[in-house]
Design a protein around this motif. Structure first.
Motif, PDB file in Angstrom:
ATOM      1  N   MET A  45      -0.780 -11.592   4.609  1.00 14.70           N
ATOM      2  CA  MET A  45      -1.614 -10.043   5.194  1.00 14.70           C
ATOM      3  C   MET A  45       0.283  -9.573   6.132  1.00 14.70           C
ATOM      4  O   MET A  45      -0.649 -10.410   7.099  1.00 14.70           O
ATOM      5  CB  MET A  45      -2.332  -9.705   4.895  1.00 14.70           C
ATOM      6  N   SER A  51      -8.442   2.142   0.031  1.00 12.96           N
ATOM      7  CA  SER A  51      -8.508   0.548  -0.594  1.00 12.96           C
ATOM      8  C   SER A  51      -9.057   0.382  -1.335  1.00 12.96           C
ATOM      9  O   SER A  51      -9.364  -0.848  -1.692  1.00 12.96           O
ATOM     10  CB  SER A  51      -9.318   0.193   1.016  1.00 12.96           C
ATOM     11  N   PRO A  74      -8.763  -6.785   8.197  1.00  7.10           N
ATOM     12  CA  PRO A  74      -8.112  -7.602   7.809  1.00  7.10           C
ATOM     13  C   PRO A  74      -8.403  -9.047   7.213  1.00  7.10           C
ATOM     14  O   PRO A  74      -9.262  -9.792   6.396  1.00  7.10           O
ATOM     15  CB  PRO A  74      -6.592  -7.713   8.023  1.00  7.10           C
ATOM     16  N   HIS A 108       1.732  -6.251   8.342  1.00  6.34           N
ATOM     17  CA  HIS A 108       1.189  -4.816   8.453  1.00  6.34           C
ATOM     18  C   HIS A 108       2.658  -4.083   8.777  1.00  6.34           C
ATOM     19  O   HIS A 108       3.408  -4.548   8.737  1.00  6.34           O
ATOM     20  CB  HIS A 108       0.721  -4.028   9.337  1.00  6.34           C
ATOM     21  N   ASP A 159       0.715  -4.196   3.850  1.00  2.00           N
ATOM     22  CA  ASP A 159       0.062  -2.960   4.140  1.00  2.00           C
ATOM     23  C   ASP A 159       0.443  -1.706   5.107  1.00  2.00           C
ATOM     24  O   ASP A 159       0.147  -1.852   6.190  1.00  2.00           O
ATOM     25  CB  ASP A 159      -1.453  -3.395   5.122  1.00  2.00           C
ATOM     26  N   LYS A 205      -1.261   0.666   6.492  1.00  2.00           N
ATOM     27  CA  LYS A 205      -2.525   0.450   7.420  1.00  2.00           C
ATOM     28  C   LYS A 205      -3.632   1.113   6.971  1.00  2.00           C
ATOM     29  O   LYS A 205      -4.601   1.467   7.427  1.00  2.00           O
ATOM     30  CB  LYS A 205      -1.993   1.058   9.011  1.00  2.00           C
ATOM     31  N   THR A 240       0.749  -1.267  -0.199  1.00  2.00           N
ATOM     32  CA  THR A 240       0.004  -0.024  -0.032  1.00  2.00           C
ATOM     33  C   THR A 240       0.896   1.332  -0.044  1.00  2.00           C
ATOM     34  O   THR A 240       1.843   1.394   0.789  1.00  2.00           O
ATOM     35  CB  THR A 240      -1.026   0.000   1.334  1.00  2.00           C
ATOM     36  N   ILE A 255      -5.550  -1.240   5.318  1.00  2.00           N
ATOM     37  CA  ILE A 255      -7.297  -2.494   5.294  1.00  2.00           C
ATOM     38  C   ILE A 255      -7.252  -2.186   7.456  1.00  2.00           C
ATOM     39  O   ILE A 255      -6.803  -2.217   7.998  1.00  2.00           O
ATOM     40  CB  ILE A 255      -6.300  -3.518   5.084  1.00  2.00           C
TER      41      ILE A 255
END
Length: 243
Positions: A238, A185, A218, A240, A210, A213, A179, A215
């Motif tokens: 996934m 998103s 999750p 962070h 991510d 952050k 991201t 999301i």
């Protein structure tokens, strides 16, 4: 004439089972080496193959030579089967992806041994900024577990070419997402949905780092996309972006 062209690891195993003499074994090994090189097999992988294929030739006993050859042939077959089982079982791979953060923590946050030459300041300079950084480190993390994994493999879909971030085998691919500060998103969702359609592989793993952050939930995000397309397994790993 014996054809050494290898089309898959299973093809190599099948041919090895039918080897009749040393010359045929040597020719086949050359084909196997060339095939593994097309898969970007590591030097260690190729060295392991050579070590397992070595056998003693007894110039005074053809019977003993053949026995030694048969033992070497079986060693090579066992090794190739190990490489095949290195193809991912779904639960195992998902667990590996979800534990990627442990690798990053150990590499980047754990203080090096004070007697070592690697300094904490050097590691602190290694920062993940984009998906290319994630892909580079993720590939290094996966390569020992999946020796035949390849990075950035192009695939002709029939209506264009797509690039697989990490190719494990013809049925399993990993698409890396990281991201960005400017990413919403909705944009991430659009990218995932487009990639779901493009890949031919039956099992598509989206590894989402991510970093920003974005999301919020999750688990809900993951559940929306897993198994969304009929005939394909869509799964997500996934983590962070704390690193």
């Amino acid at each position: 004439m014996f054809n050494s062209g290898i089309t898959s690891i299973q093809d190599a195993v099948t041919r090895l089972k039918n080897v009749k003499d040393g010359q045929e074994f040597s020719t086949l090994l050359s084909g196997i080496r060339n095939f593994l090189k097309t898969l970007d097999a590591s030097p260690q992988c190729l060295m392991e193959l050579e070590q397992r294929a070595y056998y003693l030739v007894n110039e005074y006993s053809d019977k003993e030579t053949m026995a030694n050859l048969d033992t070497a042939r079986k060693r090579v077959i066992d090794y190739l089967k190990q490489l095949m089982t290195g193809s991912p079982a779904d639960d195992r791979l998902l667990s590996v992806l979800n534990n990627y953060y442990l690798f990053l923590e150990s590499l980047l946050e754990r203080s090096p041994h004070r007697r070592g030459s690697i300094q904490k300041e050097q590691l602190s300079g290694l920062k993940i900024q984009n998906e290319y950084d994630v892909q580079h480190l993720l590939y290094a993390y996966l390569k020992p577990l999946y020796p035949l994994a390849r990075a950035e493999v192009s695939e002709d879909t029939g209506y264009g070419t797509v690039r697989t971030d990490i190719f494990l085998d013809s049925g399993h691919v990993i698409e890396v997402k990281c991201t960005r500060g400017s990413m919403q998103s909705k944009k991430l969702i659009e990218e995932i949905e487009a990639d779901m359609v493009h890949y031919h592989a039956e099992h598509i793993y989206f590894f989402i780092y991510d970093k920003e952050k974005i999301i919020e939930n999750p688990e809900l995000f993951r559940n929306i996309y897993e198994n969304k397309i009929k005939g394909k397994q869509i799964q997500e790993g996934m983590t962070h972006g704390d690193t």
